[in-house]
Every structure is written in structure tokens, then in C-alpha cells.
Motif scaffolding. Structure first.
Motif, PDB file in Angstrom:
ATOM      1  N   UNK A  27      28.063  12.629  21.784  1.00  0.00           N
ATOM      2  CA  UNK A  27      29.187  11.838  21.295  1.00  0.00           C
ATOM      3  C   UNK A  27      30.062  11.474  22.494  1.00  0.00           C
ATOM      4  N   UNK A  28      30.152  10.192  22.784  1.00  0.00           N
ATOM      5  CA  UNK A  28      30.951   9.696  23.898  1.00  0.00           C
ATOM      6  C   UNK A  28      32.355   9.406  23.392  1.00  0.00           C
ATOM      7  N   UNK A  29      33.355  10.013  24.035  1.00  0.00           N
ATOM      8  CA  UNK A  29      34.757   9.836  23.667  1.00  0.00           C
ATOM      9  C   UNK A  29      35.450   8.980  24.738  1.00  0.00           C
ATOM     10  N   UNK A  67      29.895  16.722  23.385  1.00  0.00           N
ATOM     11  CA  UNK A  67      30.982  15.814  23.747  1.00  0.00           C
ATOM     12  C   UNK A  67      30.832  15.335  25.192  1.00  0.00           C
ATOM     13  N   UNK A  68      31.002  14.050  25.397  1.00  0.00           N
ATOM     14  CA  UNK A  68      30.928  13.453  26.730  1.00  0.00           C
ATOM     15  C   UNK A  68      32.186  12.622  26.925  1.00  0.00           C
ATOM     16  N   UNK A  69      32.925  12.912  27.986  1.00  0.00           N
ATOM     17  CA  UNK A  69      34.222  12.284  28.197  1.00  0.00           C
ATOM     18  C   UNK A  69      34.184  11.342  29.403  1.00  0.00           C
ATOM     19  N   UNK A  70      34.774  10.180  29.238  1.00  0.00           N
ATOM     20  CA  UNK A  70      34.944   9.239  30.339  1.00  0.00           C
ATOM     21  C   UNK A  70      36.438   8.939  30.483  1.00  0.00           C
ATOM     22  N   UNK A  71      36.962   9.071  31.694  1.00  0.00           N
ATOM     23  CA  UNK A  71      38.395   8.888  31.922  1.00  0.00           C
ATOM     24  C   UNK A  71      38.802   7.408  31.956  1.00  0.00           C
ATOM     25  N   UNK A  89      25.828   7.661  30.445  1.00  0.00           N
ATOM     26  CA  UNK A  89      25.657   8.255  29.126  1.00  0.00           C
ATOM     27  C   UNK A  89      24.177   8.427  28.800  1.00  0.00           C
ATOM     28  N   UNK A  90      23.834   9.273  27.823  1.00  0.00           N
ATOM     29  CA  UNK A  90      22.443   9.387  27.387  1.00  0.00           C
ATOM     30  C   UNK A  90      21.932   8.055  26.834  1.00  0.00           C
ATOM     31  N   UNK A  91      20.633   7.999  26.597  1.00  0.00           N
ATOM     32  CA  UNK A  91      20.033   6.759  26.100  1.00  0.00           C
ATOM     33  C   UNK A  91      20.559   6.365  24.734  1.00  0.00           C
ATOM     34  N   UNK A  92      20.930   7.355  23.916  1.00  0.00           N
ATOM     35  CA  UNK A  92      21.368   7.102  22.555  1.00  0.00           C
ATOM     36  C   UNK A  92      22.545   8.018  22.262  1.00  0.00           C
ATOM     37  N   UNK A 116      23.786   2.721  20.688  1.00  0.00           N
ATOM     38  CA  UNK A 116      24.856   3.346  19.911  1.00  0.00           C
ATOM     39  C   UNK A 116      24.343   3.716  18.521  1.00  0.00           C
ATOM     40  N   UNK A 117      24.488   4.992  18.150  1.00  0.00           N
ATOM     41  CA  UNK A 117      24.003   5.471  16.846  1.00  0.00           C
ATOM     42  C   UNK A 117      25.081   5.455  15.769  1.00  0.00           C
TER      43      UNK A 117
END
Length: 268
Positions: A27-29, A67-71, A89-92, A116-117
Motif C-alpha cells: 500500500x503506497x501512501x 506500507x510504503x511511504x513517499x515524502x 514501488x512494487x509492480x502492483x 494500481x489495485x
């Protein structure tokens, strides 16, 4: 900057257990302006409580998440921000975009919708700034960034950003202030330019086919609940929630409600 926390186990509230663990869902936040991964911590705490039952016996079980965070602090265009996410980010992955993060989410969907899922849009909008608002935004950025000491959050902003019940929450205001000061004037100028020059994304909405949730605080004085309703109506099968007791910072003001909405989305 990218930060990953692997094996965050919603089913058990901790590190996933080796071979018996379900593969975590990435999950990209993506945060709003002058915010960092700290804005998501109350949600992660609430996710553990919700997924294990806690006070809510009707909690919906979901897989573990990563959880994956990008500033989003190093670039001055939403295109560059989106490409950084796609490069790392991962592929999906599921995608959560709050305010400016939502603008970046639309750009990700424009470039690589197949990756994006699930999509969660929080306190954001799909329309572009008018030329008048662009000029006003850049003038404000110049004035605020040039102030010494830099103060990325002031009383007038807080009046618009926060629900009246949270307007004098010292802990919340201290966090918003510290995140803004950590970012500093240069980040504020870059992000202001990116937001001001973002493209209109209304045409993207009709092409969204993944499970989608649109959420807004009832007292958001920056982006109206009405505009969120219009955005949700343009997305096929999107859920729409107006959150009581929240303004522009739903994940921080009402983390339990936000976590509940995210769990419901990821279970779709």
C-alpha cells in the motif's frame, strides 16, 4: 525519499510469521504538502486495532499490508513525483493519496493504471487550479518561504485545515508544525509549484476501474465535500464518505474512521 515497512500484519498486529504468513499487500501512501510518513502513523495504529476486532466487532478481515511511504519532497512537478513512485514501488500496489498526494495519484493512473489495485482519494480534487489561483498560490509560496524563520503552518491556515473540535489540539498542531518545519522553505516552494501547475485530471476519473474510495472531512475548508461528491460520482462504483469530526486532515483527525475506510476498500 521512500520508506518501506515490510510484513505489517493486520491479522495479528505485528510482524508476519515466516512461511505461514499471507503475502502482504503493498500500500503506497502519498501525503499532502509539508507532510511526511508521520501523518500515517495513527492510521497504522488504528488498523491493528480494527483488524483484530478491538472495539469494533464487525471489523472486516484483510490481508497483511506492506506500507510504503513517499515524502514527495524532492521534485517540483507532479509528473516527476509520480515517476519516482513508479520507479520505486512494487509492480502492483494499492494507492492512497491525500491532498497533494491525490494529484500525484492521478498522474500515476495516467501513466500506469495497470499497476494500481485499489485507490483511496482523501481530501483532494481532480480539477486543476485556475490561472488566478495559480498566481495566488505562487505568491503565497514566495511570501511564506521568504519569511524568517520559515513558518509553514499559521493560525489562518489551521482555521481552514482543521475541524473546530480539533483546532486547539496541541498534539496535532505540534505535529503539523514540526512536519512543516522539517520540510522547510525549499520543499514548500517545490511542492507549491507542483500543485499550482498540476494538470486537470477530470478525464482520468471515467477510466478508473479498480475499487475506489473517496473520503473527505465534513469541515474541510480547503477542498469542499461537494467537490468530493462530484469526483466520486464520476468514478465507477466509487464509495463516498463524509467523515464527521474531521477537516482537511482525515488521517490525523479521525484515524479510526480513516482506517475503517481503508480496510473496507482493501477487502473489495
Amino acid at each position: 525519499m521512500t520508506t518501506k515497512i515490510s510484513g505489517f500484519d493486520l491479522a495479528g498486529g505485528g510482524q508476519a510469521d515466516g512461511d505461514l504468513a499471507i503475502m502482504p499487500m503493498p500500500v503506497v501512501f502519498l501525503p499532502g504538502m509539508l507532510a511526511d510518513q508521520r501523518m500515517w502513523q495513527p492510521t497504522l495504529d488504528a488498523l491493528v486495532v480494527s483488524s483484530t476486532g478491538g472495539a469494533d466487532t464487525n471489523a472486516v478481515p484483510v490481508p497483511p499490508i506492506e506500507p510504503i511511504f513517499f515524502a514527495l519532497s524532492d521534485h517540483d512537478s507532479v509528473g516527476e513525483m509520480a515517476q519516482t513512485v513508479l520507479d520505486h514501488a512494487p509492480d502492483h500496489f494499492a494507492l492512497v493519496g491525500m491532498s497533494m498526494g491525490g494529484y500525484v495519484a492521478f498522474e500515476i493512473l495516467r501513466r500506469a493504471p495497470e499497476r494500481v489495485s485499489h485507490l483511496m482519494l482523501v481530501n483532494t480534487r481532480a480539477t486543476a487550479d485556475s490561472p488566478k489561483i495559480q498566481r495566488r498560490r505562487m505568491l503565497l509560496a514566495h511570501l511564506v518561504a521568504g519569511s524568517i524563520p520559515f513558518k509553514g503552518v499559521n493560525d489562518a491556515m489551521l482555521d481552514e485545515l482543521l475541524h473546530p473540535d480539533n483546532r486547539h489540539d496541541a498534539v496535532l498542531i505540534a505535529l503539523l508544525t514540526d512536519m512543516a518545519e522539517t520540510g522547510g522553505a525549499d520543499v514548500f516552494k517545490r511542492q507549491s509549484k507542483a500543485v499550482a501547475e498540476r494538470p486537470d485530471s477530470m478525464a482520468v476519473l471515467a477510466d478508473i476501474t479498480v475499487p475506489c474510495s473517496v473520503m473527505v472531512g465534513e469541515a474541510d475548508g480547503v477542498i469542499s465535500p461537494h467537490s468530493h461528491r462530484e469526483m466520486a460520482d464520476a468514478i465507477k462504483d466509487a464509495s463516498f464518505t463524509i467523515v464527521p469530526g474531521a477537516g482537511h486532515y482525515v488521517p490525523l483527525e479521525t484515524p479510526n474512521a480513516f482506517a475503517k475506510g481503508l480496510i473496507a476498500l482493501l477487502a473489495r
